[in-house]
Write a protein that holds these residues in place. Structure first.
Motif, PDB file in Angstrom:
ATOM      1  N   VAL A 264      78.488   8.458 -26.731  1.00  0.00           N
ATOM      2  CA  VAL A 264      77.099   8.077 -26.978  1.00  0.00           C
ATOM      3  C   VAL A 264      76.971   7.680 -28.448  1.00  0.00           C
ATOM      4  N   PRO A 265      76.448   6.484 -28.766  1.00  0.00           N
ATOM      5  CA  PRO A 265      76.255   6.126 -30.174  1.00  0.00           C
ATOM      6  C   PRO A 265      75.344   7.129 -30.877  1.00  0.00           C
ATOM      7  N   LYS A 266      75.692   7.446 -32.123  1.00  0.00           N
ATOM      8  CA  LYS A 266      74.936   8.421 -32.915  1.00  0.00           C
ATOM      9  C   LYS A 266      73.975   7.701 -33.857  1.00  0.00           C
ATOM     10  N   PHE A 267      72.810   8.321 -34.078  1.00  0.00           N
ATOM     11  CA  PHE A 267      71.809   7.723 -34.961  1.00  0.00           C
ATOM     12  C   PHE A 267      72.209   8.004 -36.411  1.00  0.00           C
ATOM     13  N   ARG A 268      72.988   7.103 -36.973  1.00  0.00           N
ATOM     14  CA  ARG A 268      73.441   7.160 -38.363  1.00  0.00           C
ATOM     15  C   ARG A 268      74.087   5.813 -38.686  1.00  0.00           C
ATOM     16  N   ASP A 269      74.344   5.578 -39.963  1.00  0.00           N
ATOM     17  CA  ASP A 269      74.951   4.317 -40.392  1.00  0.00           C
ATOM     18  C   ASP A 269      74.211   3.128 -39.792  1.00  0.00           C
ATOM     19  N   GLY A 270      72.887   3.214 -39.784  1.00  0.00           N
ATOM     20  CA  GLY A 270      72.081   2.168 -39.172  1.00  0.00           C
ATOM     21  C   GLY A 270      70.830   1.888 -39.971  1.00  0.00           C
ATOM     22  N   ASP A 271      69.700   1.847 -39.264  1.00  0.00           N
ATOM     23  CA  ASP A 271      68.432   1.484 -39.892  1.00  0.00           C
ATOM     24  C   ASP A 271      67.330   2.403 -39.403  1.00  0.00           C
ATOM     25  N   LEU A 272      66.465   2.825 -40.326  1.00  0.00           N
ATOM     26  CA  LEU A 272      65.177   3.412 -39.999  1.00  0.00           C
ATOM     27  C   LEU A 272      64.173   2.840 -40.987  1.00  0.00           C
ATOM     28  N   TRP A 273      63.377   1.916 -40.492  1.00  0.00           N
ATOM     29  CA  TRP A 273      62.378   1.238 -41.319  1.00  0.00           C
ATOM     30  C   TRP A 273      60.987   1.558 -40.786  1.00  0.00           C
ATOM     31  N   ILE A 274      60.125   2.013 -41.684  1.00  0.00           N
ATOM     32  CA  ILE A 274      58.733   2.289 -41.343  1.00  0.00           C
ATOM     33  C   ILE A 274      57.856   1.652 -42.411  1.00  0.00           C
ATOM     34  N   ALA A 275      56.936   0.811 -41.966  1.00  0.00           N
ATOM     35  CA  ALA A 275      56.018   0.120 -42.888  1.00  0.00           C
ATOM     36  C   ALA A 275      56.780  -0.653 -43.959  1.00  0.00           C
ATOM     37  N   ASP A 329      53.894   5.926 -50.076  1.00  0.00           N
ATOM     38  CA  ASP A 329      52.650   6.682 -50.141  1.00  0.00           C
ATOM     39  C   ASP A 329      52.019   6.743 -48.746  1.00  0.00           C
ATOM     40  N   THR A 330      52.378   7.765 -47.978  1.00  0.00           N
ATOM     41  CA  THR A 330      51.881   7.859 -46.612  1.00  0.00           C
ATOM     42  C   THR A 330      50.387   8.201 -46.557  1.00  0.00           C
ATOM     43  N   MET A 331      49.863   8.864 -47.583  1.00  0.00           N
ATOM     44  CA  MET A 331      48.424   9.136 -47.581  1.00  0.00           C
ATOM     45  C   MET A 331      47.635   7.844 -47.707  1.00  0.00           C
ATOM     46  N   ALA A 332      48.078   6.949 -48.573  1.00  0.00           N
ATOM     47  CA  ALA A 332      47.400   5.654 -48.697  1.00  0.00           C
ATOM     48  C   ALA A 332      47.530   4.847 -47.413  1.00  0.00           C
ATOM     49  N   LEU A 333      48.678   4.947 -46.758  1.00  0.00           N
ATOM     50  CA  LEU A 333      48.863   4.231 -45.492  1.00  0.00           C
ATOM     51  C   LEU A 333      47.919   4.776 -44.422  1.00  0.00           C
ATOM     52  N   ALA A 334      47.710   6.090 -44.399  1.00  0.00           N
ATOM     53  CA  ALA A 334      46.774   6.672 -43.447  1.00  0.00           C
ATOM     54  C   ALA A 334      45.333   6.310 -43.803  1.00  0.00           C
ATOM     55  N   ASP A 335      45.014   6.290 -45.088  1.00  0.00           N
ATOM     56  CA  ASP A 335      43.664   5.894 -45.505  1.00  0.00           C
ATOM     57  C   ASP A 335      43.326   4.486 -45.014  1.00  0.00           C
ATOM     58  N   ALA A 336      44.280   3.569 -45.121  1.00  0.00           N
ATOM     59  CA  ALA A 336      44.022   2.161 -44.823  1.00  0.00           C
ATOM     60  C   ALA A 336      43.938   1.885 -43.327  1.00  0.00           C
ATOM     61  N   GLN A 337      44.621   2.676 -42.504  1.00  0.00           N
ATOM     62  CA  GLN A 337      44.632   2.500 -41.046  1.00  0.00           C
ATOM     63  C   GLN A 337      45.040   1.080 -40.623  1.00  0.00           C
ATOM     64  N   ALA A 338      45.965   0.492 -41.362  1.00  0.00           N
ATOM     65  CA  ALA A 338      46.523  -0.800 -40.979  1.00  0.00           C
ATOM     66  C   ALA A 338      47.687  -0.580 -40.019  1.00  0.00           C
ATOM     67  N   GLN A 339      48.119  -1.673 -39.392  1.00  0.00           N
ATOM     68  CA  GLN A 339      49.249  -1.627 -38.465  1.00  0.00           C
ATOM     69  C   GLN A 339      50.557  -1.824 -39.222  1.00  0.00           C
ATOM     70  N   HIS A 340      51.577  -1.035 -38.863  1.00  0.00           N
ATOM     71  CA  HIS A 340      52.881  -1.115 -39.519  1.00  0.00           C
ATOM     72  C   HIS A 340      53.983  -1.010 -38.464  1.00  0.00           C
ATOM     73  N   ALA A 341      55.095  -1.681 -38.731  1.00  0.00           N
ATOM     74  CA  ALA A 341      56.226  -1.662 -37.798  1.00  0.00           C
ATOM     75  C   ALA A 341      57.082  -0.422 -38.007  1.00  0.00           C
ATOM     76  N   VAL A 342      57.665   0.064 -36.907  1.00  0.00           N
ATOM     77  CA  VAL A 342      58.631   1.156 -36.918  1.00  0.00           C
ATOM     78  C   VAL A 342      59.869   0.661 -36.186  1.00  0.00           C
ATOM     79  N   TRP A 343      61.032   0.746 -36.852  1.00  0.00           N
ATOM     80  CA  TRP A 343      62.262   0.193 -36.266  1.00  0.00           C
ATOM     81  C   TRP A 343      63.434   1.116 -36.552  1.00  0.00           C
ATOM     82  N   ALA A 344      64.129   1.519 -35.487  1.00  0.00           N
ATOM     83  CA  ALA A 344      65.344   2.323 -35.596  1.00  0.00           C
ATOM     84  C   ALA A 344      66.478   1.598 -34.899  1.00  0.00           C
ATOM     85  N   GLN A 345      67.644   1.570 -35.543  1.00  0.00           N
ATOM     86  CA  GLN A 345      68.800   0.904 -34.948  1.00  0.00           C
ATOM     87  C   GLN A 345      70.076   1.599 -35.404  1.00  0.00           C
TER      88      GLN A 345
END
Length: 396
Positions: A264-275, A329-345
């Motif tokens: 099973v491929p392991k979640f490492r040596d890849g990507d985790l991008w949020i906002a 700054d996750t507090m500012a991101l929550a304040d703004a309530q804008a849409q952001h991408a989440v990507w794991a690979q």
């Protein structure tokens, strides 16, 4: 002699007609699963008749609820190429949870071609061969020749796509891409907001020679669990599945052989991008928040129609490292309530990569956790009802 737990097997078939059981093949439709729990729970109602004494009659048994839960390790299809329609067995579970199977069986274009003019670190215009259809490639993967040395490093996820062939990305590149692009062959499962109800599943489960046949099985719970494997502790990405339905029959039958599908491929040596930020953390969980219900119907033997999907409310739980305000700054991101991408690979070569993405999600507020060696931050992101709002992609 006791029944042995390791002699457990599960097979499943798509069921196009409600109440009509489709016997899964014990040779070609058996899939490896773990942590199986078959819960048969009686439904009772109290008998309130007086008995002329202090003693009461026992409850009336009016039916049974059947819930089957299990885990499926998240690995790409075997064979090194995009499989045929409905052939990937975990994909049948995803389709039953209202994902659409999207098979890109040949690369677009067949040979890599030049990207369009004026690329940026977050968007690229695809070339002449790409279709001019808005949203067509949303949630899919595109290979950009200039952004990495390996197959996996060259793959990036498309957050949105316009009729002008502008592909907005889910990561922020180090530099604007140059050279060629190609949408590689890939098998994608993408959430659909259409009104069409998915087909239920027929399932057979063997417990060391005892077979249960289950009909009208609906996915009543689904989580995509991506734990990070580290030097000190390993973990396996998986689908956590709960299904609800009805027992069709039982029989004594030897447990079939289960195919070995490899590592099973392991979640490492890849990507985790949020906002648009590459972030560290220990896990990413996408909970589809599914709920089913069975309409009452006195014409049916158990007084109910088959289970139906009635709600899905998707939430992402991300256990991340805590960063300074200037970095993330996750507090500012929550304040703004804008849409952001989440990507794991993660993964390496063709047929050995897993990519999971959510093009648009909103931050809830998050609290720092200082109980361990490093400061972490756990909390949720909320996913609104957009088409293709969750995609699981296996590139080839």
């Amino acid at each position: 002699m006791g029944l042995k737990a390791n002699k457990t097997a599960l097979a499943l078939a798509q069921q196009p007609i409600i109440d009509t059981f489709v016997q899964p093949s014990a040779s070609t439709e058996v899939m490896p699963v773990s942590n199986v729990n078959l819960n048969i729970q009686g439904v009772t109602v109290q008998n309130e008749e007086y008995t002329g004494s202090i003693h009461r009659n026992g409850n009336e048994v009016i039916g049974k609820n059947v819930t089957l839960s299990f885990n499926v390790y998240l690995r790409p299809p075997a064979g090194g190429a995009v499989p045929g329609a409905n052939a990937f067995l975990p994909g049948r579970i995803l389709q039953a949870a209202k994902f659409t199977e999207n098979r890109v069986s040949t690369a677009i274009p067949a040979a890599p071609e030049a990207i369009g003019a004026n690329p940026t670190t977050s968007a690229v215009t695809l070339g002449a061969t790409a279709a001019a259809t808005a949203s067509l490639y949303k949630g899919l993967l595109v290979s950009l020749a200039s952004i990495g040395a390996t197959y996996a490093q060259r793959l990036t996820a498309i957050r949105s796509y316009t009729a002008g062939k502008l592909a907005t990305l889910m990561e922020t590149l180090a530099a604007a891409p140059t050279g060629n692009y190609q949408i590689v062959p890939q098998l994608a499962y993408q959430r659909s907001i259409s009104e069409t109800d998915p087909d239920p599943l027929s399932q057979s489960i063997w417990l060391d020679g005892l077979r249960f046949d289950l009909v009208n099985m609906r996915v009543s719970g689904l989580r995509i669990n991506l734990p990070v494997s580290t030097r000190q502790q390993g973990a396996l990405p998986m689908l956590e599945v709960t299904m609800t339905g009805t027992i069709q029959a039982t029989a004594d039958e030897a447990t079939p052989a289960i195919p070995a599908l490899g590592a099973v491929p392991k979640f490492r040596d890849g990507d985790l991008w949020i906002a648009g930020k590459a972030v560290g953390g220990s896990s990413l969980i996408i909970d589809l928040g599914l709920r089913t219900a069975a309409p009452p119907n006195p014409n049916k033997p158990d007084g109910s129609d088959a289970e139906e999907l009635v709600e899905s409310r998707t939430t992402i739980t991300a256990d991340l490292q805590k960063y300074r305000k200037a970095v993330f700054d996750t507090m500012a991101l929550a304040d703004a309530q804008a849409q952001h991408a989440v990507w794991a690979q993660y993964g390496y070569g063709p047929g050995a990569v897993v990519s999971v993405n959510v093009p648009d999600a909103r931050f809830n507020y998050r609290s720092p956790n200082i109980g361990q060696d490093h400061v972490t931050e756990a909390g949720d992101l909320f996913v609104d009802a957009f088409d293709r709002n969750v995609s699981i992609v296996f590139p080839f």
